[in-house]
Design an enzyme around this catalytic site. Sequence first.
Site, mmCIF file in Angstrom:
data_model
loop_
_atom_site.group_PDB
_atom_site.id
_atom_site.type_symbol
_atom_site.label_atom_id
_atom_site.label_comp_id
_atom_site.label_asym_id
_atom_site.label_seq_id
_atom_site.Cartn_x
_atom_site.Cartn_y
_atom_site.Cartn_z
ATOM 1 N N THR A 168 0.828 -1.205 0.000
ATOM 2 C CA THR A 168 0.000 0.000 0.000
ATOM 3 C C THR A 168 0.867 1.260 0.000
ATOM 4 O O THR A 168 2.089 1.189 -0.099
ATOM 5 C CB THR A 168 -1.025 -0.045 1.161
ATOM 6 O OG1 THR A 168 -1.971 1.007 0.963
ATOM 7 C CG2 THR A 168 -0.369 0.097 2.520
ATOM 8 N N LYS B 123 3.371 1.486 -3.617
ATOM 9 C CA LYS B 123 2.700 0.807 -4.741
ATOM 10 C C LYS B 123 3.454 0.931 -6.060
ATOM 11 O O LYS B 123 3.375 0.035 -6.896
ATOM 12 C CB LYS B 123 1.286 1.370 -4.930
ATOM 13 C CG LYS B 123 0.297 0.914 -3.876
ATOM 14 C CD LYS B 123 -1.085 1.445 -4.226
ATOM 15 C CE LYS B 123 -2.116 1.009 -3.223
ATOM 16 N NZ LYS B 123 -3.469 1.455 -3.598
ATOM 17 N N ALA C 252 -6.457 12.846 -10.666
ATOM 18 C CA ALA C 252 -5.594 12.072 -11.564
ATOM 19 C C ALA C 252 -4.403 11.511 -10.790
ATOM 20 O O ALA C 252 -3.310 11.394 -11.313
ATOM 21 C CB ALA C 252 -5.119 12.955 -12.720
ATOM 22 N N ARG D 161 -6.706 19.234 -10.537
ATOM 23 C CA ARG D 161 -6.046 20.503 -10.179
ATOM 24 C C ARG D 161 -4.794 20.693 -11.035
ATOM 25 O O ARG D 161 -4.577 21.765 -11.584
ATOM 26 C CB ARG D 161 -5.688 20.468 -8.679
ATOM 27 C CG ARG D 161 -4.952 21.669 -8.197
ATOM 28 C CD ARG D 161 -4.697 21.592 -6.704
ATOM 29 N NE ARG D 161 -3.875 20.437 -6.323
ATOM 30 C CZ ARG D 161 -3.516 20.164 -5.085
ATOM 31 N NH1 ARG D 161 -3.929 20.934 -4.094
ATOM 32 N NH2 ARG D 161 -2.770 19.103 -4.816
ATOM 33 N N THR D 162 -3.990 19.653 -11.174
ATOM 34 C CA THR D 162 -2.794 19.722 -12.020
ATOM 35 C C THR D 162 -3.133 19.065 -13.359
ATOM 36 O O THR D 162 -3.159 17.838 -13.474
ATOM 37 C CB THR D 162 -1.619 18.976 -11.336
ATOM 38 O OG1 THR D 162 -1.545 19.398 -9.977
ATOM 39 C CG2 THR D 162 -0.304 19.238 -12.030
ATOM 40 N N TYR E 258 -13.814 6.819 2.023
ATOM 41 C CA TYR E 258 -14.712 6.085 2.938
ATOM 42 C C TYR E 258 -14.566 6.580 4.376
ATOM 43 O O TYR E 258 -15.140 6.005 5.291
ATOM 44 C CB TYR E 258 -14.500 4.561 2.846
ATOM 45 C CG TYR E 258 -13.063 4.123 2.947
ATOM 46 C CD1 TYR E 258 -12.466 3.900 4.189
ATOM 47 C CD2 TYR E 258 -12.298 3.946 1.804
ATOM 48 C CE1 TYR E 258 -11.148 3.503 4.281
ATOM 49 C CE2 TYR E 258 -10.972 3.556 1.887
ATOM 50 C CZ TYR E 258 -10.410 3.339 3.133
ATOM 51 O OH TYR E 258 -9.094 2.950 3.215
ATOM 52 N N GLY F 267 -16.717 5.002 -0.815
ATOM 53 C CA GLY F 267 -15.583 4.168 -1.228
ATOM 54 C C GLY F 267 -15.445 2.848 -0.484
ATOM 55 O O GLY F 267 -14.487 2.115 -0.719
HETATM 56 P P1 NAP Z 1 -2.869 10.753 -4.635
HETATM 57 O O1 NAP Z 1 -2.165 9.863 -5.576
HETATM 58 O O2 NAP Z 1 -2.081 11.586 -3.675
HETATM 59 O O3 NAP Z 1 -3.819 11.730 -5.516
HETATM 60 C C1 NAP Z 1 -4.514 12.784 -4.886
HETATM 61 C C2 NAP Z 1 -5.460 13.445 -5.884
HETATM 62 O O4 NAP Z 1 -6.217 14.428 -5.167
HETATM 63 C C3 NAP Z 1 -4.742 14.181 -7.014
HETATM 64 O O5 NAP Z 1 -5.566 14.194 -8.151
HETATM 65 C C4 NAP Z 1 -4.620 15.603 -6.405
HETATM 66 O O6 NAP Z 1 -4.511 16.622 -7.381
HETATM 67 C C5 NAP Z 1 -5.969 15.733 -5.743
HETATM 68 N N1 NAP Z 1 -5.956 16.707 -4.663
HETATM 69 C C6 NAP Z 1 -5.390 16.584 -3.448
HETATM 70 N N2 NAP Z 1 -5.613 17.690 -2.722
HETATM 71 C C7 NAP Z 1 -6.313 18.551 -3.506
HETATM 72 C C8 NAP Z 1 -6.850 19.859 -3.319
HETATM 73 N N3 NAP Z 1 -6.690 20.508 -2.161
HETATM 74 N N4 NAP Z 1 -7.553 20.422 -4.327
HETATM 75 C C9 NAP Z 1 -7.728 19.750 -5.505
HETATM 76 N N5 NAP Z 1 -7.240 18.509 -5.732
HETATM 77 C C10 NAP Z 1 -6.548 17.917 -4.746
HETATM 78 O O7 NAP Z 1 -3.888 9.935 -3.692
HETATM 79 P P2 NAP Z 1 -4.663 8.582 -4.056
HETATM 80 O O8 NAP Z 1 -3.887 7.426 -3.550
HETATM 81 O O9 NAP Z 1 -5.056 8.633 -5.477
HETATM 82 O O10 NAP Z 1 -5.955 8.705 -3.096
HETATM 83 C C11 NAP Z 1 -6.965 9.655 -3.391
HETATM 84 C C12 NAP Z 1 -8.208 9.388 -2.532
HETATM 85 O O11 NAP Z 1 -8.755 8.113 -2.864
HETATM 86 C C13 NAP Z 1 -7.931 9.343 -1.023
HETATM 87 O O12 NAP Z 1 -8.987 9.986 -0.366
HETATM 88 C C14 NAP Z 1 -7.927 7.862 -0.695
HETATM 89 O O13 NAP Z 1 -8.353 7.596 0.635
HETATM 90 C C15 NAP Z 1 -8.968 7.364 -1.696
HETATM 91 N N6 NAP Z 1 -8.778 5.935 -2.016
HETATM 92 C C16 NAP Z 1 -9.794 5.077 -1.758
HETATM 93 C C17 NAP Z 1 -9.652 3.734 -2.046
HETATM 94 C C18 NAP Z 1 -10.771 2.781 -1.730
HETATM 95 O O14 NAP Z 1 -10.519 1.557 -1.695
HETATM 96 N N7 NAP Z 1 -11.975 3.260 -1.540
HETATM 97 C C19 NAP Z 1 -8.475 3.260 -2.643
HETATM 98 C C20 NAP Z 1 -7.451 4.181 -2.928
HETATM 99 C C21 NAP Z 1 -7.614 5.529 -2.608
HETATM 100 P P3 NAP Z 1 -3.052 17.043 -7.941
HETATM 101 O O15 NAP Z 1 -2.699 16.015 -8.968
HETATM 102 O O16 NAP Z 1 -3.260 18.392 -8.513
HETATM 103 O O17 NAP Z 1 -2.113 17.016 -6.773
#
Ligand code: NAP
Length: 258
Positions: A43, A47, A109, A133-134, A202, A223
């Site tokens: 995790t 990853k 993304a 955002r990006t 979630y 989620g």
């Molecule tokens: P990540 O790789 O860090 O990606 C974060 C994303 O959120 C990017 O698109 C980022 O945009 C955006 N973001 C963060 N802060 C922001 C802000 N203040 N304003 C606008 N955009 C913002 O994280 P991840 O691993 O993909 O996880 C993302 C979410 O999915 C988390 O909440 C995590 O708990 C959830 N998740 C759930 C599961 C599930 O099984 N349900 C599995 C995995 C993840 P930028 O690219 O511009 O930084």
Amino acid sequence: MINDAFDRMGLAHYYQRFDVPADRLKEAVDGMKALGVSGFNVTVPHKVAVMPHLDAVDEEAKSIGAVNTVINDNGTFIGRNTDGRGYLLALQEAVGGNLSHKNILMIGAGGAARGVAVTLDRFGIRCLDITNRTMEKANTLITNGIRYSPTRAITSSEAIDHMHHYDIIINTTSVGMSPHTKEMPLSVDHISSGVMLSDLIYNPLETKWLAEGKKQGAITMNGLDMFINQGALAFENVDGRFSKPGTYERNRVGSNEK
Ligand code: NAP
């Protein structure tokens, strides 16, 4: 969850968490090979970083660009990714199996977004718009991961302008996650009644975005099911004695898969 499943199936396996520092990841993988574990999950934040330390990475995990499950196939460590399919199963349950006529907007993304987008693209959807955002990251995701579906990277104001056009809107960002529960990834003001709002978060189970969307007539999904499904799929994959590796993909990953 995994240990409970082992108990119920009468299997003499044990699931254990290890907190591995980034600079000792290779040693940890080598150590697990020496111990002869059946498999393991990976995790955040490992990853992506784990991939070069494995013997092979399957096509799906390569397209997603991340591994969350490693299978020990007679001494060969094979990396896979069950995040996207975990999400797909949850979405299919919520909206019905066929997504081929669905116009989808994905917000975000990052790592989770890649799994979701690549899997939806392989399964078969009508179109996918991605806003982030990006913007550069949305473009990279499309270039590296999307093969089949009409897909565009769009700004948040373009997404708001097209809001009535979407059947499903997926939040893959961490915006709204505890403790920042008052934040929303995008306005719900212009959504159509009956649209599916799907949040990967979630914690909390109902984000402000889902709660506000519900007031506008949206159907909502959190989620939790994705989280449970990706673990269940990893469980199915880990030991050849109670699963047939590869069968799942052939049977269930969808119409676009060649
Ligand atoms: P990540 O790789 O860090 O990606 C974060 C994303 O959120 C990017 O698109 C980022 O945009 C955006 N973001 C963060 N802060 C922001 C802000 N203040 N304003 C606008 N955009 C913002 O994280 P991840 O691993 O993909 O996880 C993302 C979410 O999915 C988390 O909440 C995590 O708990 C959830 N998740 C759930 C599961 C599930 O099984 N349900 C599995 C995995 C993840 P930028 O690219 O511009 O930084």
